[in-house]
Design an enzyme around this catalytic site. Structure first.
Site, PDB file in Angstrom:
ATOM      1  N   GLU A 291       0.819  -1.215   0.000  1.00  0.00           N
ATOM      2  CA  GLU A 291       0.000   0.000   0.000  1.00  0.00           C
ATOM      3  C   GLU A 291       0.854   1.268   0.000  1.00  0.00           C
ATOM      4  O   GLU A 291       0.782   2.092   0.921  1.00  0.00           O
ATOM      5  CB  GLU A 291      -0.970  -0.016   1.183  1.00  0.00           C
ATOM      6  CG  GLU A 291      -1.955  -1.166   1.103  1.00  0.00           C
ATOM      7  CD  GLU A 291      -2.955  -1.197   2.247  1.00  0.00           C
ATOM      8  OE1 GLU A 291      -2.810  -0.396   3.199  1.00  0.00           O
ATOM      9  OE2 GLU A 291      -3.878  -2.023   2.191  1.00  0.00           O
ATOM     10  N   GLU A 410      -5.135  -8.082  -0.897  1.00  0.00           N
ATOM     11  CA  GLU A 410      -5.918  -8.068   0.341  1.00  0.00           C
ATOM     12  C   GLU A 410      -7.371  -7.817  -0.012  1.00  0.00           C
ATOM     13  O   GLU A 410      -7.672  -6.960  -0.847  1.00  0.00           O
ATOM     14  CB  GLU A 410      -5.451  -6.961   1.301  1.00  0.00           C
ATOM     15  CG  GLU A 410      -4.068  -7.152   1.876  1.00  0.00           C
ATOM     16  CD  GLU A 410      -3.693  -6.037   2.854  1.00  0.00           C
ATOM     17  OE1 GLU A 410      -4.607  -5.303   3.310  1.00  0.00           O
ATOM     18  OE2 GLU A 410      -2.490  -5.891   3.143  1.00  0.00           O
TER      19      GLU A 410
END
Length: 679
Positions: A291, A410
């Site tokens: 991320e 995810e």
């Protein structure tokens, strides 16, 4: 890098079922000698077909060296299934067909053939499968060495489906067990494999184990602990996606303001990781970082920094020797986001690499108002569904359709856990889970469930909710039917009447209702008219029993495929809230829930303006502004909400319930004192 859609689809269909053997062939566990030449041809013929069923014959010819024991695998293109098989053993699972030899036909000499037949089922189409693999090698008429990995990133990423994150463990700060999970064990990974997962994402935070500049040496004990987990996973036929994780917000995000030092540390880390694992088999892949986000810059500038980071990662690994020259490398978009403006620069960069062993990664936790329960998004409605469909389609059209495979590294919903109250109604959450896996299949994306301990109890090695775990496994390859809601509330003090739900068949046939192993009687217990399922008053009276508050019975709606859908029969009455006094640090509303469930809370002042931290909506965030404790009999207003209340100005709270009318309540803050009054 730019195969046609048809070519890409055929390639993917041919590798999903072969994932296990392809990985075994890279390790000492493989059944085929590294010196043996392999090759095969397969003849597939439908010998008879009728509505919903067909017969077929399969002939397998060994073109390579003699073999003793064989497995033939393929993937069904249209959801067909083997229902009965003869002259071999059926080991199929969902779309992945797998057939093993029997004792009498296990040996195949060079040029030798054997055949088996089966009866199958089909709906919609019965397209012949392609991409047959014998003992892991593609049956394309050629002869060569056994498979040593995957031909390209598309094949390997397809073989990773589905995947599972070992979250909040090696990525946790303060030690592997500091965020509430036990240390990773081989038994945990074996449990994950037994549940149908083919890969793990291994998040690792390295900073606390890294020395100072200029060497930034990673502690040997840290590196060897990570290697131990990787070894266990590979030995148990799980691919591993290894990354740099929370370092992304601990120091990598300072790249714009501390450029040279951040880049030096990042490159030093990846140099050490790549060197340690350079001789590992292809089943280990590397992900640049988690991320990525950068402080003090615009999103457009962030895309540039992200590309620089990804390029440095790529260069370091590719130049580190061993098997890293063609290891699968995975690059994230900025924030691992799949908005079009985030995907386009990632696509440009990956295409510029001209490397067939590079994939992209994104994350998805759902439409934000739904996944945190704010602004009245309490159901899996059309807007929530369209956000999911658009997100995944953009990833497909921008990347997958251009030969760049995508891993949803995810996915889940925010704040779901076994230790906190239900923030999203369970049935609505399960609809999201089901559709997400369907959309992933439709768009050819590989998914990796984020599990920080909320799905698998890593102490007992039991899935915390077997019903959810079973659905997650089934829906990797199949749709499941649902109904418009998974609860029927029966007012305890009222008269029971017929209750109707809408069937969401999702392309399946509705097969009836069951209570345990007992099938309910259509016409007596329930009726179906179009998409309307109606449970009769007589059946509901029987199911409600003594009508104690809460769940009285569970009925399953079963469909022609997928997991059964649970419908909870509940007795309830209108909840009752009582007056209370507290402080801005602790305020609980005494509540008689009476078998009902809280859906959401809206808050307004008398002038109509919104009360609470979310000033843009009257419906405050579940869990952030308020939460409940059913056992204690309280609704809790959190400090995040109480701190924002206007001094001396009453705010009206309207609590929305799943089974009852709304209930109003007034709170007023005077200094640090909060008073509440039932209205």
């Amino acid at each position: 890098m730019n195969p046609t859609t048809g070519q890409r689809r055929r390639l993917r269909l041919g590798v999903i079922a072969a994932s296990a053997l392809a990985l075994l062939a890279t390790s000492p566990l493989g059944a085929v000698s590294a010196q043996a030449a392999q090759g095969c041809e397969v003849g597939y013929q439908v010998t008879g077909q009728w509505s919903g069923g067909f017969n077929a014959n399969v002939e397998v010819t060994n073109l390579g060296d003699p073999i003793d024991g064989w497995t033939l695998e393929w993937s069904w293109p249209d959801g067909q299934r083997v229902t009965k098989l003869w002259s071999a053993k059926d080991k199929s699972a969902g779309d992945a067909a797998k057939v093993e030899s029997l004792g009498y036909n296990a040996k195949l000499a060079t040029g030798g053939s054997t055949s088996f037949g089966f009866t199958g089922s089909w709906t919609g189409a019965n397209t012949d499968p392609t991409g047959f693999r014998l003992n892991g090698r593609l049956c394309d008429g050629t002869v060569g060495e056994p498979s040593t990995g995957w031909a390209n990133a598309e094949e390997q990423v397809a073989a990773m489906q589905p995947g599972w994150n070992v979250g909040n463990t090696l990525d946790s700060l303060g030690g592997e067990t500091n965020w509430g999970n036990p240390m990773i064990t081989e038994a945990q990974l074996q449990t994950v494999k037994a549940a149908g997962y083919n890969s793990i994402r291994l998040p690792v935070t390295w900073d606390e184990f890294t020395g100072e500049s200029p060497d930034y040496t990673i502690a040997p004990e840290r590196m060897e602990r990570v290697a131990q987990v990787v070894d266990w996973a590979l030995a148990n036929d799980l691919q591993v996606m290894l990354n740099i994780h929370h370092d992304s917000w601990m120091w990598i995000d300072q790249l714009p303001s501390n450029h040279d030092n951040v880049m030096a540390k990042f490159e030093a880390m990846w140099t050490q990781i790549a060197t340690r694992f350079k001789d590992y088999p292809a089943g280990l892949s590397f992900e640049s970082n988690n991320e990525p986000a950068f402080e003090g810059v615009s999103l457009e500038e962030g895309d540039v920094y992200n590309a620089e980071l990804n390029q440095a990662f790529y260069d370091v690994v590719r130049n580190s020797g061993g098997n890293n020259g063609d290891r699968l490398l995975i690059l994230p978009s900025l924030h691992t986001n799949a908005e079009q403006v985030r995907l386009d620069p990632l696509k440009t960069m990956i295409e510029g690499l001209e490397d067939p062993m590079v994939a992209a990664t994104i994350h998805y936790y759902g439409f934000w108002p739904f996944t945190v329960n704010i602004a009245g998004f309490t159901t899996y409605n059309e807007q929530v569904q369209q956000d999911l469909a658009g997100y995944f389609q953009r990833a497909h059209d921008t990347l997958v359709a251009n030969g760049i495979p995508v891993i949803v590294g995810e996915w889940a919903v925010f704040n779901y856990s076994h230790w906190s109250p239900e923030r999203i109604e369970q049935g609505e959450m399960l609809k999201f889970f089901e559709d997400l896996q369907f959309q992933a299949r439709e768009n050819e994306l590989t998914t990796m469930l984020w599990d920080a301990g909320q799905f698998l109890n890593r102490e007992t090695l039991e899935w915390r909710d077997p019903y959810i775990a079973e659905r997650l496994q089934t829906e990797v390859t199949s749709r499941s039917g649902t109904t418009s809601f998974d609860r029927i509330y029966l007012e305890q003090s009222g008269t029971i009447t017929d209750e109707s739900l809408t069937l969401n068949r999702n392309g399946l046939d509705f097969e009836g209702l069951w209570e345990g192993n007992v099938k309910l009687s259509e016409g007596t217990d329930y009726t179906v008219s179009g998409d309307t399922l109606t449970l009769t008053a007589a059946a509901l009276t029987r199911l409600a029993g003594d009508r104690a508050y809460g769940v009285n019975a569970i009925v399953e709606a079963r469909f022609s495929a997928g997991s059964p859908w649970r419908i909870y029969i509940k007795s309830n009455d209108q909840p009752v809230l009582s007056d209370a006094t507290g402080t801005t640090t602790s305020f609980d509303i005494p509540t008689e829930f009476n078998g009902d469930n809280l859906a959401t809370m809206e808050a307004r002042y008398a002038d109509g303006t919104n009360a609470g931290p979310a000033t843009w909506t009257p419906f405050q965030e579940f869990g952030h502004s308020f939460i409940y404790d059913y056992e204690a009999g309280t609704i809790i207003l959190n400090t995040a909400f109480l701190d924002t209340l206007r001094e001396g100005e009453p705010a009206t709270l309207t609590f929305h319930w799943w089974g009852s009318d709304t209930v109003a309540y007034t709170v007023t803050k005077t200094g640090t004192t909060v008073t509440g009054t039932a209205t």
